[in-house]
Design a protein around this motif. Structure first.
Motif, short mmCIF file in Angstrom:
data_model
loop_
_atom_site.label_atom_id
_atom_site.label_comp_id
_atom_site.label_asym_id
_atom_site.label_seq_id
_atom_site.Cartn_x
_atom_site.Cartn_y
_atom_site.Cartn_z
N ALA A 21 12.78 33.95 -41.34
CA ALA A 21 13.75 34.59 -40.43
C ALA A 21 14.31 33.64 -39.37
N ALA A 22 13.85 32.39 -39.36
CA ALA A 22 14.32 31.48 -38.31
C ALA A 22 15.69 30.89 -38.61
N SER A 23 16.12 30.99 -39.89
CA SER A 23 17.45 30.45 -40.19
C SER A 23 18.04 31.11 -41.43
N GLY A 24 19.28 30.78 -41.73
CA GLY A 24 19.92 31.15 -42.98
C GLY A 24 19.94 32.65 -43.27
N ILE A 25 19.64 32.98 -44.54
CA ILE A 25 19.72 34.36 -45.01
C ILE A 25 18.74 35.26 -44.25
N ASP A 44 8.09 32.94 -39.80
CA ASP A 44 8.62 31.63 -40.20
C ASP A 44 7.64 30.55 -39.74
N LEU A 45 7.88 29.34 -40.22
CA LEU A 45 7.08 28.19 -39.79
C LEU A 45 7.49 27.72 -38.39
N HIS A 46 8.76 27.95 -38.03
CA HIS A 46 9.31 27.29 -36.84
C HIS A 46 9.37 28.22 -35.64
N GLY A 69 3.86 31.11 -39.00
CA GLY A 69 2.85 30.73 -39.99
C GLY A 69 3.48 30.43 -41.33
N ASN A 70 2.64 29.90 -42.22
CA ASN A 70 3.05 29.56 -43.58
C ASN A 70 2.92 30.80 -44.47
N VAL A 71 4.02 31.25 -45.06
CA VAL A 71 3.97 32.45 -45.88
C VAL A 71 3.14 32.28 -47.15
N GLN A 119 3.80 28.11 -54.38
CA GLN A 119 3.06 28.81 -53.32
C GLN A 119 4.00 29.45 -52.29
N VAL A 120 4.99 28.69 -51.85
CA VAL A 120 5.89 29.19 -50.81
C VAL A 120 6.89 30.22 -51.39
N ASN A 121 7.42 29.93 -52.57
CA ASN A 121 8.50 30.78 -53.10
C ASN A 121 7.97 32.01 -53.83
N ASN A 146 12.97 41.00 -52.63
CA ASN A 146 12.52 39.63 -52.85
C ASN A 146 13.72 38.73 -53.13
N THR A 147 13.81 37.63 -52.41
CA THR A 147 14.94 36.72 -52.64
C THR A 147 14.66 35.79 -53.81
N SER A 148 15.35 36.05 -54.92
CA SER A 148 15.33 35.14 -56.06
C SER A 148 16.56 34.24 -55.92
N SER A 149 17.25 33.97 -57.02
CA SER A 149 18.41 33.09 -56.96
C SER A 149 19.14 33.17 -58.30
N VAL A 150 20.43 32.83 -58.27
CA VAL A 150 21.16 32.67 -59.53
C VAL A 150 20.44 31.65 -60.41
N SER A 191 19.72 37.95 -56.08
CA SER A 191 19.98 36.61 -56.61
C SER A 191 21.29 36.08 -56.04
N PRO A 192 21.20 35.43 -54.88
CA PRO A 192 22.41 34.83 -54.31
C PRO A 192 22.85 33.61 -55.12
N GLY A 193 24.15 33.31 -55.04
CA GLY A 193 24.67 32.03 -55.54
C GLY A 193 24.66 31.04 -54.37
N TRP A 194 25.80 30.36 -54.19
CA TRP A 194 25.90 29.41 -53.07
C TRP A 194 26.10 30.16 -51.75
N VAL A 195 25.25 29.85 -50.76
CA VAL A 195 25.32 30.50 -49.44
C VAL A 195 25.33 29.42 -48.36
N GLU A 196 26.11 29.66 -47.31
CA GLU A 196 26.19 28.69 -46.18
C GLU A 196 24.91 28.70 -45.38
N THR A 197 23.95 27.86 -45.73
CA THR A 197 22.71 27.78 -44.95
C THR A 197 22.25 26.33 -44.85
N ASP A 198 21.23 26.12 -44.03
CA ASP A 198 20.68 24.76 -43.86
C ASP A 198 20.19 24.18 -45.17
N1 LIG Z 1 21.34 28.98 -49.60
C1 LIG Z 1 21.57 29.31 -50.87
O1 LIG Z 1 22.62 28.93 -51.43
C2 LIG Z 1 20.57 30.15 -51.62
C3 LIG Z 1 20.94 30.63 -52.88
C4 LIG Z 1 20.04 31.42 -53.60
C5 LIG Z 1 18.80 31.71 -53.05
N2 LIG Z 1 18.46 31.22 -51.82
C6 LIG Z 1 17.15 31.56 -51.30
O2 LIG Z 1 17.31 32.22 -50.06
C7 LIG Z 1 16.12 32.09 -49.30
C8 LIG Z 1 16.47 31.66 -47.89
O3 LIG Z 1 17.02 30.35 -47.97
P1 LIG Z 1 18.17 29.83 -47.00
O4 LIG Z 1 19.27 29.36 -47.84
O5 LIG Z 1 18.43 30.84 -45.93
O6 LIG Z 1 17.46 28.52 -46.43
P2 LIG Z 1 17.02 28.06 -44.97
O7 LIG Z 1 16.37 26.75 -45.20
O8 LIG Z 1 18.15 28.17 -44.03
O9 LIG Z 1 15.95 29.17 -44.56
C9 LIG Z 1 14.67 29.22 -45.13
C10 LIG Z 1 13.68 29.60 -44.05
O10 LIG Z 1 12.38 29.71 -44.66
C11 LIG Z 1 11.46 29.09 -43.79
N3 LIG Z 1 10.30 28.63 -44.53
C12 LIG Z 1 10.25 27.64 -45.45
N4 LIG Z 1 9.00 27.46 -45.87
C13 LIG Z 1 8.23 28.36 -45.21
C14 LIG Z 1 6.85 28.66 -45.22
N5 LIG Z 1 5.98 27.98 -45.98
N6 LIG Z 1 6.39 29.65 -44.41
C15 LIG Z 1 7.25 30.33 -43.61
N7 LIG Z 1 8.56 30.09 -43.56
C16 LIG Z 1 9.05 29.11 -44.35
C17 LIG Z 1 12.22 27.93 -43.18
O11 LIG Z 1 11.59 27.46 -41.98
C18 LIG Z 1 13.58 28.54 -42.95
O12 LIG Z 1 13.69 29.13 -41.67
C19 LIG Z 1 15.24 31.10 -50.06
O13 LIG Z 1 14.27 31.81 -50.81
C20 LIG Z 1 16.22 30.43 -51.00
O14 LIG Z 1 15.59 29.93 -52.16
C21 LIG Z 1 19.32 30.45 -51.10
#
Ligand SMILES: NC(=O)c1ccc[n+]([C@@H]2O[C@H](COP(=O)([O-])OP(=O)(O)OC[C@H]3O[C@@H](n4cnc5c(N)ncnc54)[C@H](O)[C@@H]3O)[C@@H](O)[C@H]2O)c1
Length: 262
Positions: A21-25, A44-46, A69-71, A119-121, A146-150, A191-198
């Protein structure tokens, strides 16, 4: 917090955990959930970035706890679910979203990196569900997203562990859906495709900059651009809310037609 002209309290009285939850989606979805009335536990970790998101939510009158913490560890799942129950008395929604994407050819891919990605995903979702489902069963059921992906079904060279982990998420999602449907718990994947994230900023850096990434995005995603995190969050909101009560065990493509293209 961005303005939400359609703010309707679609998650009023619901308690939600959001991972990554600290960034992106994850961040985009946490903000939208809060606007729609959910009380939140953000994981989140951060810590610093989590605190910034939490401050943004509280400034707008929302309720928000953070768990750093580490998920991939059971201890984090235990702490997150315990926090929801201790502070808010219940748990209704779990958005399993944290993920990482180290790329590399299988021949050079370190075994430790494979283990870490799985482990993380993927394992993280198993752990969070193990702890969250018993609490959902004490209430009126719940919704797990659950966030999967294309990239679970369409991939390209280098996504060694990432594609495997994202495909595994779809299997786990369906298994939970069929096991708990009668008890009022739903489980869906997105299952997102390309998303504007870090995550994609880091990918662009590894390719030599965003100028190198944009032509690939245009070619792969018929929409012609990346989705915003807000656009993804609206789909997650639908799956989290009672509006999707019969949607269970599905994998929702949110990819600007990427998975429909040849
Ligand atoms: N960005 C894309 O285009 C895209 C497309 C399809 C799926 N996804 C998926 O969307 C999800 C979110 O990704 P995003 O694009 O927002 O990326 P992001 O890097 O912006 O965000 C991911 C967040 O997960 C946290 N994280 C990573 N490892 C962790 C851990 N071990 N414990 C706790 N927190 C942890 C990070 O600190 C970060 O805040 C991911 O599962 C990614 O695979 C992203």
């Amino acid at each position: 917090m961005s303005t939400n002209p359609t703010k309707q309290g679609r998650l009023n009285s619901k308690v939600a955990i959001v991972t990554g939850a600290a960034s992106g989606i994850g961040k985009g979805t946490a903000l939208l959930f809060a606007e729609e009335g959910a009380k939140l536990v953000l994981v989140d970790l951060h810590e610093d970035k989590l605190n910034e998101v939490a401050a943004e939510i509280r400034e707008e009158g929302g309720s928000c706890e953070i768990v750093c913490g580490n998920v991939g560890l059971m201890a984090t799942a235990e702490r997150a679910v315990a926090r929801a129950v201790d502070v808010y008395g219940r748990l209704d929604i779990l958005f399993n979203n944290a993920g990482i994407m180290p790329v590399g050819d299988i021949l050079d891919y370190p075994e430790e990196t494979w283990d870490e990605v799985l482990q993380v995903n993927l394992k993280s979702m198993f752990l969070m569900c193990k702890k969250a489902i018993p609490e959902m069963l004490k209430g009126n059921g719940g919704s797990i997203i659950n966030t999967s992906s294309v990239m679970a079904s369409l991939t390209e060279p280098g996504y060694t562990a990432y594609s495997a982990s994202k495909a595994g998420i779809i299997g786990l999602t369906k298994e939970i859906a069929v096991s708990y449907a009668e008890k009022g718990i739903r489980c869906n994947a997105i299952s997102p495709g390309w998303v504007e994230t870090d995550m994609n900023v880091r990918l662009a850096d590894s390719l030599g900059g965003m100028d190198k990434l944009y032509p690939i995005i245009k070619q792969q995603q018929p929409l012609g651009r990346m989705a915003t995190t807000r656009e993804i969050a609206y789909a997650v909101l639908f799956l989290a809310s009672d509006e999707s009560v019969v949607v269970n065990g599905s994998n929702l493509s949110i990819d600007g037609a990427a998975s429909a293209a040849i």
